[in-house]
Design a protein around this motif. Structure first.
Motif, PDB file in Angstrom:
ATOM      1  N   LEU A  76       0.834  -1.206   0.000  1.00 51.82           N
ATOM      2  CA  LEU A  76       0.000   0.000   0.000  1.00 51.82           C
ATOM      3  C   LEU A  76       0.863   1.248   0.000  1.00 51.82           C
ATOM      4  O   LEU A  76       0.562   2.231  -0.685  1.00 51.82           O
ATOM      5  CB  LEU A  76      -0.919   0.007   1.234  1.00 51.82           C
ATOM      6  CG  LEU A  76      -2.036  -1.043   1.277  1.00 51.82           C
ATOM      7  CD1 LEU A  76      -2.738  -0.994   2.629  1.00 51.82           C
ATOM      8  CD2 LEU A  76      -3.026  -0.815   0.155  1.00 51.82           C
ATOM      9  N   PHE A  77       1.952   1.214   0.769  1.00 48.94           N
ATOM     10  CA  PHE A  77       2.841   2.368   0.863  1.00 48.94           C
ATOM     11  C   PHE A  77       3.590   2.603  -0.450  1.00 48.94           C
ATOM     12  O   PHE A  77       3.594   3.709  -0.983  1.00 48.94           O
ATOM     13  CB  PHE A  77       3.854   2.153   1.997  1.00 48.94           C
ATOM     14  CG  PHE A  77       4.990   3.145   2.005  1.00 48.94           C
ATOM     15  CD1 PHE A  77       4.827   4.415   2.539  1.00 48.94           C
ATOM     16  CD2 PHE A  77       6.222   2.803   1.463  1.00 48.94           C
ATOM     17  CE1 PHE A  77       5.873   5.326   2.529  1.00 48.94           C
ATOM     18  CE2 PHE A  77       7.277   3.705   1.458  1.00 48.94           C
ATOM     19  CZ  PHE A  77       7.100   4.964   1.996  1.00 48.94           C
ATOM     20  N   LYS A  78       4.209   1.557  -0.978  1.00 52.13           N
ATOM     21  CA  LYS A  78       5.092   1.738  -2.128  1.00 52.13           C
ATOM     22  C   LYS A  78       4.355   1.827  -3.456  1.00 52.13           C
ATOM     23  O   LYS A  78       4.639   2.704  -4.281  1.00 52.13           O
ATOM     24  CB  LYS A  78       6.116   0.603  -2.193  1.00 52.13           C
ATOM     25  CG  LYS A  78       7.093   0.772  -3.350  1.00 52.13           C
ATOM     26  CD  LYS A  78       8.207  -0.249  -3.314  1.00 52.13           C
ATOM     27  CE  LYS A  78       9.190  -0.006  -4.456  1.00 52.13           C
ATOM     28  NZ  LYS A  78      10.283  -0.996  -4.470  1.00 52.13           N
ATOM     29  N   ASN A  79       3.419   0.904  -3.677  1.00 48.83           N
ATOM     30  CA  ASN A  79       2.814   0.811  -5.001  1.00 48.83           C
ATOM     31  C   ASN A  79       1.514   1.595  -5.149  1.00 48.83           C
ATOM     32  O   ASN A  79       1.193   2.040  -6.236  1.00 48.83           O
ATOM     33  CB  ASN A  79       2.567  -0.664  -5.347  1.00 48.83           C
ATOM     34  CG  ASN A  79       3.862  -1.458  -5.378  1.00 48.83           C
ATOM     35  OD1 ASN A  79       4.853  -1.016  -5.915  1.00 48.83           O
ATOM     36  ND2 ASN A  79       3.851  -2.639  -4.783  1.00 48.83           N
ATOM     37  N   GLU A  80       0.776   1.754  -4.043  1.00 50.76           N
ATOM     38  CA  GLU A  80      -0.470   2.515  -4.128  1.00 50.76           C
ATOM     39  C   GLU A  80      -0.323   3.904  -3.514  1.00 50.76           C
ATOM     40  O   GLU A  80      -1.271   4.689  -3.520  1.00 50.76           O
ATOM     41  CB  GLU A  80      -1.603   1.749  -3.441  1.00 50.76           C
ATOM     42  CG  GLU A  80      -1.893   0.410  -4.105  1.00 50.76           C
ATOM     43  CD  GLU A  80      -3.158  -0.235  -3.579  1.00 50.76           C
ATOM     44  OE1 GLU A  80      -3.965   0.472  -2.942  1.00 50.76           O
ATOM     45  OE2 GLU A  80      -3.339  -1.439  -3.804  1.00 50.76           O
ATOM     46  N   ARG A  81       0.866   4.183  -2.978  1.00 50.02           N
ATOM     47  CA  ARG A  81       1.168   5.500  -2.395  1.00 50.02           C
ATOM     48  C   ARG A  81       0.123   5.918  -1.362  1.00 50.02           C
ATOM     49  O   ARG A  81      -0.359   7.061  -1.351  1.00 50.02           O
ATOM     50  CB  ARG A  81       1.306   6.557  -3.497  1.00 50.02           C
ATOM     51  CG  ARG A  81       2.394   6.198  -4.507  1.00 50.02           C
ATOM     52  CD  ARG A  81       2.623   7.314  -5.516  1.00 50.02           C
ATOM     53  NE  ARG A  81       3.596   6.910  -6.518  1.00 50.02           N
ATOM     54  CZ  ARG A  81       4.921   6.933  -6.341  1.00 50.02           C
ATOM     55  NH1 ARG A  81       5.406   7.345  -5.190  1.00 50.02           N
ATOM     56  NH2 ARG A  81       5.728   6.556  -7.298  1.00 50.02           N
ATOM     57  N   ARG A  82      -0.218   4.978  -0.489  1.00 49.15           N
ATOM     58  CA  ARG A  82      -1.147   5.243   0.613  1.00 49.15           C
ATOM     59  C   ARG A  82      -0.306   5.428   1.867  1.00 49.15           C
ATOM     60  O   ARG A  82       0.361   4.490   2.319  1.00 49.15           O
ATOM     61  CB  ARG A  82      -2.096   4.065   0.780  1.00 49.15           C
ATOM     62  CG  ARG A  82      -2.881   3.697  -0.488  1.00 49.15           C
ATOM     63  CD  ARG A  82      -4.190   4.434  -0.557  1.00 49.15           C
ATOM     64  NE  ARG A  82      -5.020   4.174   0.602  1.00 49.15           N
ATOM     65  CZ  ARG A  82      -5.736   3.058   0.752  1.00 49.15           C
ATOM     66  NH1 ARG A  82      -5.702   2.109  -0.163  1.00 49.15           N
ATOM     67  NH2 ARG A  82      -6.483   2.900   1.818  1.00 49.15           N
ATOM     68  N   TYR A  83      -0.324   6.598   2.459  1.00 47.57           N
ATOM     69  CA  TYR A  83       0.565   6.894   3.580  1.00 47.57           C
ATOM     70  C   TYR A  83      -0.173   7.137   4.897  1.00 47.57           C
ATOM     71  O   TYR A  83       0.408   6.979   5.966  1.00 47.57           O
ATOM     72  CB  TYR A  83       1.420   8.137   3.272  1.00 47.57           C
ATOM     73  CG  TYR A  83       2.112   8.091   1.942  1.00 47.57           C
ATOM     74  CD1 TYR A  83       2.906   7.011   1.585  1.00 47.57           C
ATOM     75  CD2 TYR A  83       1.979   9.132   1.023  1.00 47.57           C
ATOM     76  CE1 TYR A  83       3.561   6.967   0.363  1.00 47.57           C
ATOM     77  CE2 TYR A  83       2.630   9.104  -0.192  1.00 47.57           C
ATOM     78  CZ  TYR A  83       3.410   8.015  -0.521  1.00 47.57           C
ATOM     79  OH  TYR A  83       4.054   7.976  -1.733  1.00 47.57           O
TER      80      TYR A  83
END
Length: 440
Positions: free
Chosen positions: A369-376
């Motif tokens: 989620l963090f790296k590929n979907e840019r959800r922070y």
């Protein structure tokens, strides 16, 4: 009978032999190997690979060294330096009259140290620590202790590494070599045994798929609802299910369920890389979203299928996703497209998952989620919905990530009701040493 190799320092032989004797009732055959220097773990691993089904290491260091050398070819794990082992060591030091606030400690995870300090009411901030992570396995831990002792900051060293202990003794620095308890070793044996048994029978797990049929607005409503058109779609779906070697059931208009086994599914999807050709269905001007779940029970498999279908619909038309054991997400799968499955590989991630009490696929999904979907940014509620966990588990993950420096609270979300404000965290895995394995 499961053949389990155990690789450990010869100093721990007594504890490990007692643990092995205590689990004699299990259907296990042990292959025990001892080393004098931790670097020998690589050679011992290469020797055992072709003799055993799984390998258990006496601690994280030999495991990290063997993994770094790409020597491990079978399922493997290590005995953790857990809270029970640390408490036992600290009680021993206290009986020796050691000032626990002036001790330097290596290897033990920071989260474990924090929990034990809170339990024993020790000031964690005063401790001098050097936790072990795989990238730091070759760091100079002896110098860490020596410098603190020589400048008067500490009066005692607690180490989990035999080689460091031997060096400190030779320098006449007061020290204690902490080893895992017998209970910790037995737990590690049982966990590795259980993990192997789960993987052994995974092929017979249930696999359930949900197919959502969508028709573009180009198709007139009268045609969509015509029985003839529905029969034609249904026939194509039956043919498609046959390619998947699955039975097919229509749940309601536009939603179909198929069922098969994990082993068959893995075979027909070429190891979860692709789905059978959808050309015939595309010629009917319809688009399919597919979600597949696997599990030991139909309820687990169906829950995973529904989550995977939701992911497929969010990702766009014509996608397929798989959720294994309601935990690990694979996809999107592409029949003749260039799409690939991405799996996150990291021993750091494995260690973090172990320390926070969750499984590795869940931690890998969060990293995805963090790296590929840019959800922070997440609240505990949002994270629980995303990962399919309870809010309590999600809150524990965020708290652990905060302690380890991978998350920070940035504000609160005020709900419209009477509930308490929900804390918002920003996730940051930028410094995490993670590689990704692409399965083309």
């Amino acid at each position: 009978m499961l053949k389990m190799g155990i690789i450990s320092h010869e100093n721990f032989k007594g504890k490990i032999l007692k643990a092995v004797n205590e689990v004699a009732s299990l259907d296990l055959e042990f292959y025990l190997r001892w080393y004098v220097h931790e670097s020998q773990s690589v050679e011992l691993t290469l020797e055992l690979n072709h003799q055993v089904d799984v390998i258990l290491y006496g601690g994280p260091v030999p495991y990290y060294l063997a993994n770094k050398a790409a020597a491990i070819m079978v399922p493997a794990d290590f005995v953790s330096h857990d809270e029970v082992s640390l408490m036992k060591a600290l009680f021993e030091l206290q009986k020796m009259g050691v000032d626990l606030e002036r001790v330097s400690i290596d290897t033990i995870p920071e989260s474990t140290l924090r929990n034990v300090c809170e339990e024993l009411q020790l000031p964690f901030e005063r401790l001098k620590i050097k936790p072990l992570t795989e990238p730091k396995v070759s760091d100079d831990y002896t110098t860490f202790h020596m410098e603190l002792y020589n400048n008067g900051t500490t009066t005692f060293a607690l180490t989990c590494r035999s080689i460091v202990y031997d060096h400190l003794v030779s320098k006449q620095i007061p020290c204690y070599n902490m080893i895992a308890t017998k209970t910790s070793i037995i737990n590690a044996i049982n966990q590795l045994n259980a993990a192997y048994e789960r993987s052994k029978y995974q092929g017979s797990q249930i696999a359930i798929g949900l197919i959502k049929v969508k028709s573009p607005s180009l198709v007139k409503e009268s045609i969509i609802h015509s029985r003839r058109y529905q029969i034609e779609i249904h026939q194509h779906l039956l043919n498609y299910a046959e390619k998947l070697k699955a039975g097919l059931t229509e749940l309601n208009e536009g939603l179909y369920l198929f069922y098969t086994t994990y082993g068959v599914l893995k075979q027909v999807t070429n190891g979860f890389k692709e789905v059978p050709d959808l050309t015939a269905l595309k010629d009917l001007n319809i688009v399919l979203s597919i979600g597949i779940g696997t599990g030991n029970t139909s309820s687990i498999a169906e829950e995973g299928a529904r989550k995977a279908l939701l992911k497929a619909e969010k990702s766009g038309d014509g996608h397929a996703f798989i959720i294994l054991d309601n935990q690990e997400l694979l996809g999107p799968l592409g029949g003749h497209t260039s799409r690939i499955i991405v799996r996150t590989i990291s021993t750091q991630l494995q260690t973090m998952a172990k320390e926070s009490g969750i499984n590795v696929p869940t931690m890998a999904k969060l990293f995805h989620l963090f790296k590929n979907e840019r959800r922070y940014h997440f609240t505990a509620e949002e994270l629980s919905n995303e990962l399919g966990l309870s809010q309590r588990s999600a809150r524990r993950i965020l708290t652990h990530l905060h302690k380890e420096g991978f998350a920070e609270p940035i504000g609160e979300e005020i709900s419209s009701g009477q509930g308490r404000p929900r804390r918002i965290y920003r996730i940051n895995f930028a410094s995490l040493d993670v590689t990704e394995e692409r399965i083309d």
